[in-house]
Design an enzyme around this catalytic site. Sequence first.
Site, short mmCIF file in Angstrom:
data_model
loop_
_atom_site.label_atom_id
_atom_site.label_comp_id
_atom_site.label_asym_id
_atom_site.label_seq_id
_atom_site.Cartn_x
_atom_site.Cartn_y
_atom_site.Cartn_z
N SER A 1 33.93 55.85 20.55
CA SER A 1 33.35 54.76 19.83
C SER A 1 34.00 53.64 20.60
CB SER A 1 34.99 54.10 18.89
OG SER A 1 36.22 54.26 19.17
N ASP B 1 40.29 51.17 25.78
CA ASP B 1 39.08 52.38 25.63
C ASP B 1 38.37 51.46 25.99
OD1 ASP B 1 40.84 54.10 25.03
OD2 ASP B 1 40.04 54.90 23.31
#
Length: 395
Positions: free
Chosen positions: A145, A203
């Site tokens: 994502s 991330d």
Amino acid sequence: MDVDMIVSAPGKVILHGEHAVVHGKAALAVGLNLRTFIKVSHHKDNTVVINLPNIGTKLIWDFCQLQRLLPSFQVNLGHEPVSPSSEQLDLLKEFAGFPEESRDTESLAVLAFLYLYLSIYGRELPGLNIVVWSHLPTGAGLGSSAAYSVCLATALLMVSGRISHPTPEGIENIRWTETELNLINSWAFQGEKVIHGNPSGVDNAVATWGGALRYQSGQISPMKRVSVLKILLTNTRVPRSTKVLVAGVKDKLLKYPNIMDPVLSSIHAISQECQQVLEASSAGLSLDQYSVLEELIDINQHHLNVIGVGHPSLDRLCQVTASHGLHSKLTGAGGGGCAITLLRPDVDLGMVEVVKRQLVDCGYQCWETSIGAPGVSVHSSQSVPEDIRRAFSNA
């Protein structure tokens, strides 16, 4: 921007420090050279198209429909990244026809796109055709994502003229300024908030800068001069709940503090030792340094079993690779999920193929790839992998 552009961003793996990082210890996150690619072009008929063939989703909106949403996304006309409000997300769900509690991959991906598209532009909306294709599996803890959010933010910022559009000459050479990369990362973080609610920011930082970074107590510090390391990445395909695993470690820590505290401190020391090795030589690691990295992998995998996040599928994986002299550890939450296996530069390639076949025979997915990969990059259509070109051509 009148021509097609292609942007990619890497996934991520945790090299060391998973679970210990929840308790204030250091973790090392590295760019994974399985990438998400996005192709963006202007749409001449004033429509906006988002095409996600990986998950079988293609949505088309009339330009005027989206224009009517703009007043709710003009809260910050200074164009600084703004966190999504619950009212904005509810409006987008209603617009896209998603149930209020929808959390599936399709709805989250579409909502993140709509939020970034409307928020980054704020006034004049362009008609766009967007196609996304990814080598990253979803829900495997590999930063899929975040790679998606970073690709979207980069492409939309380039289309809007808010950041430069470098000439693609190979992903190692494409860099925006530090200010531009910070802007990409900040907007991508908002996309991650749409998807995850309260992400750590690790991330999207890895997907933006690539290489490796250290994360501790909310502080993210990029590491310098990190060598690219070849690995096998294996997905056991065993589903797991990160929330349950994190809670299990916390319970053990409360029950056995005198046992668990030293284990978590040792995992922290492994992260520190690994960082020192990785930053020791910009010219590449020696075989002796690879031996140190292998020992650290083995020690950490044992620690992760001690704190309760191992799984028989991971034990089997480690047994398969160890029988060929290779060293593996879980990456991410554990309890199944994925693992990494370090491949030394002197490894026998025929043996690696044997290991891959044996892992596939166990029912696992296996990729030969690398970590320490470059961050967000822009490409020419000729420089992307053949399967990406085919996906874009067929979309």
